[in-house]
Design a protein around this motif. Structure first.
Motif, PDB file in Angstrom:
ATOM      1  N   MET A  72       0.846  -1.163   0.000  1.00  0.00           N
ATOM      2  CA  MET A  72       0.000   0.000   0.000  1.00  0.00           C
ATOM      3  C   MET A  72       0.897   1.233   0.000  1.00  0.00           C
ATOM      4  O   MET A  72       1.870   1.303   0.722  1.00  0.00           O
ATOM      5  N   ASP A  73       0.571   2.196  -0.809  1.00  0.00           N
ATOM      6  CA  ASP A  73       1.332   3.432  -0.844  1.00  0.00           C
ATOM      7  C   ASP A  73       1.071   4.224   0.420  1.00  0.00           C
ATOM      8  O   ASP A  73      -0.040   4.316   0.889  1.00  0.00           O
ATOM      9  N   ASP A 102     -17.587   0.729  10.563  1.00  0.00           N
ATOM     10  CA  ASP A 102     -16.507   0.167  11.383  1.00  0.00           C
ATOM     11  C   ASP A 102     -16.169  -1.261  10.959  1.00  0.00           C
ATOM     12  O   ASP A 102     -14.995  -1.627  10.879  1.00  0.00           O
ATOM     13  N   GLY A 103     -17.188  -2.055  10.688  1.00  0.00           N
ATOM     14  CA  GLY A 103     -16.952  -3.434  10.254  1.00  0.00           C
ATOM     15  C   GLY A 103     -16.249  -3.485   8.911  1.00  0.00           C
ATOM     16  O   GLY A 103     -15.348  -4.305   8.701  1.00  0.00           O
ATOM     17  N   ILE A 104     -16.639  -2.618   8.013  1.00  0.00           N
ATOM     18  CA  ILE A 104     -16.001  -2.565   6.697  1.00  0.00           C
ATOM     19  C   ILE A 104     -14.556  -2.127   6.835  1.00  0.00           C
ATOM     20  O   ILE A 104     -13.667  -2.670   6.194  1.00  0.00           O
ATOM     21  N   THR A 105     -14.320  -1.145   7.700  1.00  0.00           N
ATOM     22  CA  THR A 105     -12.961  -0.657   7.915  1.00  0.00           C
ATOM     23  C   THR A 105     -12.067  -1.783   8.414  1.00  0.00           C
ATOM     24  O   THR A 105     -10.948  -1.958   7.925  1.00  0.00           O
ATOM     25  N   THR A 112      -7.798  -5.623   7.185  1.00  0.00           N
ATOM     26  CA  THR A 112      -7.324  -7.002   7.216  1.00  0.00           C
ATOM     27  C   THR A 112      -6.933  -7.476   5.823  1.00  0.00           C
ATOM     28  O   THR A 112      -5.865  -8.081   5.636  1.00  0.00           O
ATOM     29  N   VAL A 113      -7.761  -7.194   4.848  1.00  0.00           N
ATOM     30  CA  VAL A 113      -7.458  -7.575   3.469  1.00  0.00           C
ATOM     31  C   VAL A 113      -6.180  -6.884   2.995  1.00  0.00           C
ATOM     32  O   VAL A 113      -5.325  -7.503   2.352  1.00  0.00           O
ATOM     33  N   GLN A 114      -6.023  -5.615   3.327  1.00  0.00           N
ATOM     34  CA  GLN A 114      -4.823  -4.868   2.934  1.00  0.00           C
ATOM     35  C   GLN A 114      -3.577  -5.496   3.561  1.00  0.00           C
ATOM     36  O   GLN A 114      -2.558  -5.657   2.893  1.00  0.00           O
ATOM     37  N   ARG A 115      -3.650  -5.846   4.843  1.00  0.00           N
ATOM     38  CA  ARG A 115      -2.508  -6.477   5.512  1.00  0.00           C
ATOM     39  C   ARG A 115      -2.182  -7.827   4.881  1.00  0.00           C
ATOM     40  O   ARG A 115      -1.015  -8.159   4.679  1.00  0.00           O
ATOM     41  N   ARG A 131       1.179 -11.291   1.385  1.00  0.00           N
ATOM     42  CA  ARG A 131       1.282 -12.075   0.154  1.00  0.00           C
ATOM     43  C   ARG A 131       2.354 -11.508  -0.774  1.00  0.00           C
ATOM     44  O   ARG A 131       3.171 -12.253  -1.328  1.00  0.00           O
ATOM     45  N   ASP A 132       2.357 -10.184  -0.934  1.00  0.00           N
ATOM     46  CA  ASP A 132       3.353  -9.553  -1.798  1.00  0.00           C
ATOM     47  C   ASP A 132       4.763  -9.781  -1.277  1.00  0.00           C
ATOM     48  O   ASP A 132       5.689 -10.050  -2.049  1.00  0.00           O
ATOM     49  N   ARG A 133       4.929  -9.682   0.031  1.00  0.00           N
ATOM     50  CA  ARG A 133       6.250  -9.903   0.625  1.00  0.00           C
ATOM     51  C   ARG A 133       6.686 -11.346   0.440  1.00  0.00           C
ATOM     52  O   ARG A 133       7.839 -11.621   0.118  1.00  0.00           O
TER      53      ARG A 133
END
Length: 111
Positions: free
Chosen positions: A1-2, A81-84, A89-92, A97-99
């Motif tokens: 993520m930038d 809040d739930g979406i956040t 979590t998806v971003q992490r 995965r990228d790492r």
């Protein structure tokens, strides 16, 4: 993520960061009140890191989860809040995965 280290970003910078066309950002600005870039006298849009996070969250709902714009609006109103939490979590997980992919690529180059 930038990372978002500046206070304001031009629309072209935001489009590149989130991987969306500028026309989509302008369109979403009219539909989602959480995206509210400031404008200078010439009408140039300046997005804050908060605007960028809202765009990323909307992109997650629309592009990743396949929701229609109206459904995304309702979901944001009902359960922000739930979406956040899910979005973060998806971003992490994507970062992990990228790492891991980088590590695998490095191992393959050593062979």
């Amino acid at each position: 993520m930038d990372s978002t280290s500046k206070k304001y970003y031009k629309i072209s910078e935001v489009a590149e960061m989130v991987g969306l066309p500028m026309s989509t950002l302008r369109f979403w600005e009219n539909i989602f009140p959480t995206i509210n870039p400031r404008r200078n006298d010439r009408g140039t849009r300046f997005y804050t890191p908060r605007d960028i996070e809202a765009i990323r969250m909307i992109s997650y709902l629309v592009k990743d989860k396949g929701m229609k714009l109206e459904a995304a609006q309702e979901e944001l109103k009902r359960n922000r809040d739930g979406i956040t939490k899910k979005f973060e979590t998806v971003q992490r997980l994507r970062q992990v995965r990228d790492r891991l992919q980088e590590m695998l690529d490095s191992l393959h180059h050593l062979r």
